[in-house]
Design an enzyme around this catalytic site. Structure first.
Site, PDB file in Angstrom:
ATOM      1  N   GLY A  15     -29.364 101.090 -12.191  1.00 11.99           N
ATOM      2  CA  GLY A  15     -30.330 100.729 -11.153  1.00 11.99           C
ATOM      3  C   GLY A  15     -31.554 101.610 -11.297  1.00 11.99           C
ATOM      4  O   GLY A  15     -31.782 102.252 -12.340  1.00 11.99           O
ATOM      5  N   ALA A  17     -32.500 104.534 -10.073  1.00  9.85           N
ATOM      6  CA  ALA A  17     -32.350 105.976 -10.333  1.00  9.85           C
ATOM      7  C   ALA A  17     -31.851 106.220 -11.756  1.00  9.85           C
ATOM      8  O   ALA A  17     -32.351 107.101 -12.467  1.00  9.85           O
ATOM      9  CB  ALA A  17     -31.394 106.602  -9.311  1.00  9.85           C
ATOM     10  N   LYS A  36     -21.184  98.506 -15.246  1.00  4.41           N
ATOM     11  CA  LYS A  36     -19.934  97.737 -15.345  1.00  4.41           C
ATOM     12  C   LYS A  36     -20.167  96.229 -15.365  1.00  4.41           C
ATOM     13  O   LYS A  36     -19.261  95.470 -15.639  1.00  4.41           O
ATOM     14  CB  LYS A  36     -18.972  98.135 -14.234  1.00  4.41           C
ATOM     15  CG  LYS A  36     -19.449  97.853 -12.836  1.00  4.41           C
ATOM     16  CD  LYS A  36     -18.467  98.406 -11.809  1.00  4.41           C
ATOM     17  CE  LYS A  36     -18.984  98.185 -10.402  1.00  4.41           C
ATOM     18  NZ  LYS A  36     -18.074  98.691  -9.401  1.00  4.41           N
ATOM     19  N   TYR A  46     -31.439  93.731  -5.458  1.00  4.40           N
ATOM     20  CA  TYR A  46     -31.437  92.963  -4.208  1.00  4.40           C
ATOM     21  C   TYR A  46     -32.380  93.549  -3.159  1.00  4.40           C
ATOM     22  O   TYR A  46     -32.453  93.025  -2.060  1.00  4.40           O
ATOM     23  CB  TYR A  46     -30.007  92.905  -3.648  1.00  4.40           C
ATOM     24  CG  TYR A  46     -29.081  92.146  -4.576  1.00  4.40           C
ATOM     25  CD1 TYR A  46     -28.960  90.767  -4.474  1.00  4.40           C
ATOM     26  CD2 TYR A  46     -28.397  92.802  -5.587  1.00  4.40           C
ATOM     27  CE1 TYR A  46     -28.156  90.063  -5.354  1.00  4.40           C
ATOM     28  CE2 TYR A  46     -27.586  92.113  -6.474  1.00  4.40           C
ATOM     29  CZ  TYR A  46     -27.466  90.745  -6.346  1.00  4.40           C
ATOM     30  OH  TYR A  46     -26.673  90.054  -7.227  1.00  4.40           O
ATOM     31  N   GLN A  48     -35.338  93.899  -1.090  1.00  3.90           N
ATOM     32  CA  GLN A  48     -36.359  92.875  -0.843  1.00  3.90           C
ATOM     33  C   GLN A  48     -37.688  93.483  -0.404  1.00  3.90           C
ATOM     34  O   GLN A  48     -38.713  93.361  -1.051  1.00  3.90           O
ATOM     35  CB  GLN A  48     -35.874  91.924   0.268  1.00  3.90           C
ATOM     36  CG  GLN A  48     -34.678  91.110  -0.092  1.00  3.90           C
ATOM     37  CD  GLN A  48     -34.214  90.244   1.073  1.00  3.90           C
ATOM     38  OE1 GLN A  48     -34.678  90.384   2.191  1.00  3.90           O
ATOM     39  NE2 GLN A  48     -33.291  89.349   0.803  1.00  3.90           N
ATOM     40  N   GLY A  49     -37.627  94.166   0.763  1.00  5.51           N
ATOM     41  CA  GLY A  49     -38.829  94.508   1.515  1.00  5.51           C
ATOM     42  C   GLY A  49     -39.870  95.250   0.715  1.00  5.51           C
ATOM     43  O   GLY A  49     -41.043  94.868   0.698  1.00  5.51           O
ATOM     44  N   GLU A 114     -42.631  98.328   8.107  1.00  8.87           N
ATOM     45  CA  GLU A 114     -41.232  98.080   8.472  1.00  8.87           C
ATOM     46  C   GLU A 114     -40.851  99.051   9.568  1.00  8.87           C
ATOM     47  O   GLU A 114     -41.670  99.878   9.995  1.00  8.87           O
ATOM     48  CB  GLU A 114     -40.318  98.210   7.245  1.00  8.87           C
ATOM     49  CG  GLU A 114     -40.531  97.090   6.239  1.00  8.87           C
ATOM     50  CD  GLU A 114     -39.639  97.175   5.021  1.00  8.87           C
ATOM     51  OE1 GLU A 114     -38.819  98.113   4.917  1.00  8.87           O
ATOM     52  OE2 GLU A 114     -39.765  96.308   4.146  1.00  8.87           O
ATOM     53  N   HIS A 230     -27.750  97.382   8.143  1.00  9.95           N
ATOM     54  CA  HIS A 230     -29.040  96.693   8.265  1.00  9.95           C
ATOM     55  C   HIS A 230     -28.941  95.759   9.457  1.00  9.95           C
ATOM     56  O   HIS A 230     -27.966  95.026   9.587  1.00  9.95           O
ATOM     57  CB  HIS A 230     -29.349  95.915   6.986  1.00  9.95           C
ATOM     58  CG  HIS A 230     -30.793  95.505   6.889  1.00  9.95           C
ATOM     59  ND1 HIS A 230     -31.327  94.517   7.680  1.00  9.95           N
ATOM     60  CD2 HIS A 230     -31.806  95.964   6.130  1.00  9.95           C
ATOM     61  CE1 HIS A 230     -32.617  94.383   7.390  1.00  9.95           C
ATOM     62  NE2 HIS A 230     -32.935  95.259   6.459  1.00  9.95           N
ATOM     63  N   ARG A 276     -33.750 101.731  12.254  1.00  5.86           N
ATOM     64  CA  ARG A 276     -32.761 100.716  11.907  1.00  5.86           C
ATOM     65  C   ARG A 276     -31.457 100.838  12.694  1.00  5.86           C
ATOM     66  O   ARG A 276     -30.873  99.841  13.107  1.00  5.86           O
ATOM     67  CB  ARG A 276     -32.449 100.900  10.428  1.00  5.86           C
ATOM     68  CG  ARG A 276     -32.272  99.643   9.699  1.00  5.86           C
ATOM     69  CD  ARG A 276     -32.272  99.916   8.241  1.00  5.86           C
ATOM     70  NE  ARG A 276     -33.425  99.270   7.630  1.00  5.86           N
ATOM     71  CZ  ARG A 276     -33.600  99.188   6.327  1.00  5.86           C
ATOM     72  NH1 ARG A 276     -32.733  99.737   5.506  1.00  5.86           N
ATOM     73  NH2 ARG A 276     -34.648  98.569   5.845  1.00  5.86           N
ATOM     74  N   HIS A 340     -25.219  98.384   4.669  1.00  7.42           N
ATOM     75  CA  HIS A 340     -26.372  98.217   3.773  1.00  7.42           C
ATOM     76  C   HIS A 340     -26.595  99.408   2.853  1.00  7.42           C
ATOM     77  O   HIS A 340     -26.834  99.238   1.668  1.00  7.42           O
ATOM     78  CB  HIS A 340     -27.599  97.983   4.649  1.00  7.42           C
ATOM     79  CG  HIS A 340     -28.857  97.701   3.895  1.00  7.42           C
ATOM     80  ND1 HIS A 340     -28.995  96.612   3.062  1.00  7.42           N
ATOM     81  CD2 HIS A 340     -30.059  98.345   3.862  1.00  7.42           C
ATOM     82  CE1 HIS A 340     -30.215  96.609   2.535  1.00  7.42           C
ATOM     83  NE2 HIS A 340     -30.869  97.660   2.990  1.00  7.42           N
ATOM     84  N   GLU A 364     -28.679 106.391  -4.456  1.00  4.75           N
ATOM     85  CA  GLU A 364     -27.759 106.196  -3.325  1.00  4.75           C
ATOM     86  C   GLU A 364     -26.428 106.916  -3.518  1.00  4.75           C
ATOM     87  O   GLU A 364     -25.750 107.256  -2.536  1.00  4.75           O
ATOM     88  CB  GLU A 364     -27.524 104.686  -3.106  1.00  4.75           C
ATOM     89  CG  GLU A 364     -26.852 104.393  -1.774  1.00  4.75           C
ATOM     90  CD  GLU A 364     -26.747 102.905  -1.445  1.00  4.75           C
ATOM     91  OE1 GLU A 364     -27.400 102.097  -2.127  1.00  4.75           O
ATOM     92  OE2 GLU A 364     -26.006 102.575  -0.502  1.00  4.75           O
ATOM     93  N   ARG A 375     -31.642 106.359   7.152  1.00  3.67           N
ATOM     94  CA  ARG A 375     -32.754 106.262   6.201  1.00  3.67           C
ATOM     95  C   ARG A 375     -33.906 105.429   6.759  1.00  3.67           C
ATOM     96  O   ARG A 375     -33.691 104.387   7.379  1.00  3.67           O
ATOM     97  CB  ARG A 375     -32.251 105.622   4.905  1.00  3.67           C
ATOM     98  CG  ARG A 375     -33.337 105.333   3.905  1.00  3.67           C
ATOM     99  CD  ARG A 375     -32.763 104.829   2.606  1.00  3.67           C
ATOM    100  NE  ARG A 375     -32.100 103.558   2.725  1.00  3.67           N
ATOM    101  CZ  ARG A 375     -32.717 102.378   2.741  1.00  3.67           C
ATOM    102  NH1 ARG A 375     -34.046 102.309   2.658  1.00  3.67           N
ATOM    103  NH2 ARG A 375     -32.027 101.257   2.825  1.00  3.67           N
TER     104      ARG A 375
HETATM  105  C1  SIN Z   1     -35.315  95.362   3.666  1.00  7.37           C
HETATM  106  O1  SIN Z   1     -36.066  94.693   2.976  1.00  7.37           O
HETATM  107  O2  SIN Z   1     -35.215  95.251   4.882  1.00  7.37           O
HETATM  108  C2  SIN Z   1     -34.450  96.359   2.982  1.00  7.37           C
HETATM  109  C3  SIN Z   1     -35.264  97.473   2.508  1.00  7.37           C
HETATM  110  C4  SIN Z   1     -34.497  98.738   2.683  1.00  7.37           C
HETATM  111  O3  SIN Z   1     -33.288  98.727   2.761  1.00  7.37           O
HETATM  112  O4  SIN Z   1     -35.147  99.771   2.815  1.00  7.37           O
END
Ligand code: SIN
Length: 546
Positions: A15, A17, A36, A46, A48-49, A114, A230, A276, A340, A364, A375
């Site tokens: 990923g 890191a 793996k 995955y 997104q934001g 966000e 999340h 969050r 999440h 992570e 976070r």
């Molecule tokens: C999201 O797009 O809400 C996830 C981004 C994140 O986990 O910081």
């Protein structure tokens, strides 16, 4: 007899890191990157934001720091967070030079907002596919480094520890052979463990492998009680808990309860853009139906949002919703929290070094204390870049010549068959019930007892499903142990029996090593830690988590 090879560095995980670290390490030797699954299949893919970064100079950096510290609810290591926000811009600009394409308007980078951010500072790519774009750019750059070998479909098994020093790793190759690699140092960048819960936004590969390996090797594991849920995963029966990015709320989405009321004003002054953990618990509370009835629906509502083309801004989300008969512009979207991101992990310093010599962790899989108890949204991709690069630089400085090769043999156990799947499901639902968003002593104790009993009967096969089950079991046990120990509520960890934050006793990180739990004080002085704005006290009567 196992196949043995010698490289300079092993990186577990491909990923953000792992790839960023590998690119750095390749300057000084041969790097073996293990994943793996196929390349690209990781939590990074995955995301997104977006990626949070302060590109507007000192004031912006200071605000980013403050937002990170406030979201972390008293447990952020300030020095580490300073590194994140200060080194972040350079890492992101470097990524641009490596070909990452972030969304732009009139040539300028677009930024969104966000939860718990005081400014719009989140860059995004292809609307809602930021992780995939960053992963693509890093992978292309890594592929240009001849010193890097990217090895797919290879499951890491265990660290090789000799005389207390990590010397390498054992692995399961695609056709079932076991091999081992000796190296100057090993970096765990294997991501999170969302699969420990039945409801998660994480892909199937997120089974906490690096954390479990480090624990078995005797390394310190920290802050495992802090699992971030999340707030808004799609909640449709029979459909995976697809992530509905926080950026939707950043672009104006409301949260509505089953009475069609906007409810966040009862929980936090920042409303839908509260931290969050606050939003996730508020949704759980609003969805609570007394008497054990099925939870009430809670919705994300964008029908009032005008001035942006929602399909163009959120193409991936719009596509997924369309497959399920929903449209952001026309429909209320049912949501629920889902596991999440793990704030805890392999306990590391600012340079990624763990408590074991020659073992490092980043992203992570690591716990530097940068996120504290919760976070800040979109800080995770930045963390991977900044601390992946730092860990690699430190590994280069610290390590010497490769040790000699010493052949080893591993014997495969028996294939346990379909039982493994059943045990994985049982573990996930046990964790969701007793160690999820809302916890208490009785539930955690019963989870601990059930996990202990499961631990007696874990299959011993050296096959990926059984290995993942073993790792999930280790991670689950660490979460439950730390959650039982922390008799307060803070950030992502909420105890119905201890609903208040208790700075006097618990402004500390939990650290587990070889089964023993201890507490390490946060380094930053209390005065350096900005307080969260007051919100409504969190729920004290536990809604049913399912
Ligand atoms: C999201 O797009 O809400 C996830 C981004 C994140 O986990 O910081």
């Amino acid at each position: 007899m196992a196949i043995t090879e010698v490289v300079d560095f092993v990186v577990v995980g491909a990923g953000i890191a792992g790839l960023r670290a590998a690119i750095e390490l390749a300057r000084a030797g041969r790097v073996l990157v293990l994943t793996k699954e196929e390349l690209g299949e990781s939590n990074t893919q995955y995301a997104q934001g977006g990626i949070a970064v302060a590109l507007e100079g000192e004031e912006d950096v200071a605000l980013h720091l403050q937002d990170t510290v406030v979201a972390g609810d008293g447990l952020v290591e300030r020095e580490v967070a300073e590194i994140l926000v200060q080194e972040g811009p350079e890492r992101v600009l470097e990524l641009l030079t490596w070909g990452a394409n972030f969304d732009r308007k009139d040539g300028e980078l677009m930024r969104t907002r966000e939860g718990a951010h005081s400014r719009s500072r989140i860059l995004h790519a292809n609307g809602d596919a930021t992780g995939r774009e960053i992963g693509r750019a890093l992978l292309e750059h890594a592929r240009m480094q001849p010193q890097i070998e990217l090895r797919e479909y290879t499951t890491s098994l265990d660290l090789i520890v000799e005389d207390g020093i990590v010397r390498g790793i054992t692995m399961l190759r695609p056709h079932g052979e076991i091999s081992e690699a000796y190296a100057r140092a090993v970096l765990l960048a294997s991501g999170g463990a969302g699969q420990v819960y039945s409801e998660t936004t994480n892909p199937l590969v997120a089974t906490g492998d690096g954390i479990a390996m480090a624990d078995r090797a005797g390394a310190e594991i920290a802050d495992m009680e802090f699992y971030q849920f999340h707030p808004t995963a799609l909640s449709l029966p029979g459909v995976p808990r697809f992530l509905l990015s926080e950026a939707l709320r950043g672009e104006g989405a409301y949260l509505l309860n089953s009475r069609m009321e906007r409810f966040m004003q009862r929980y936090h002054p920042q409303l839908e853009l509260a931290p969050r953990d606050v939003v996730a618990r508020a949704i759980t509370q609003e969805g609570f139906a007394p008497g054990g009835a099925a939870p009430l629906p809670v919705y994300l509502d964008m029908r009032h949002v005008t001035g942006i083309d929602l399909t163009a801004r959120f193409p991936g989300i719009s596509w997924f919703l369309r497959q399920n008969g929903l449209d952001l512009k026309l429909d209320l979207i049912p949501v629920r929290p889902a596991a999440h991101y793990l704030m805890g992990g392999v306990h590391t310093g600012i340079d990624g070094h763990s408590s074991l010599p020659r073992l490092y962790a980043a992203g992570e899989a690591a716990c530097t204390g940068v996120h504290g108890a919760n976070r800040l949204a979109s800080n995770s991709l930045l963390e991977g870049l900044v601390f992946g690069a730092r860990a690699a630089k430190f590994m280069l400085e610290e390590t010497e010549i490769a040790p000699g090769v010493d052949g080893r043999d591993l014997i495969a156990g028996l294939h346990p068959g379909a039982l493994v799947d059943a045990q994985r499901t049982r573990l996930q639902s046990l964790m969701w019930r007793h160690a999820g968003l809302l916890r208490d002593r009785d539930g955690l104790r019963s989870a601990a007892a059930e996990l202990a009993e499961m631990g007696e009967r874990l299959p011993s096969a050296v096959e990926r499903p059984a290995i993942e089950l073993k790792n999930l079991h280790t991670v689950a046990s660490l979460i439950v142990q730390a959650a039982l120990g922390r008799e307060e509520s803070r950030g992502a960890h909420f105890r119905n029996d201890f609903p208040r934050r208790d700075d006097l006793h618990y402004r500390k990180h939990s650290v587990i090593r070889e089964g023993d739990l201890s507490w390490v004080a946060v380094s930053s002085a209390p005065a350096e830690l900005a307080e969260r704005p007051a919100g409504k006290p969190q729920p004290q009567s536990p809604p049913s988590p399912r």
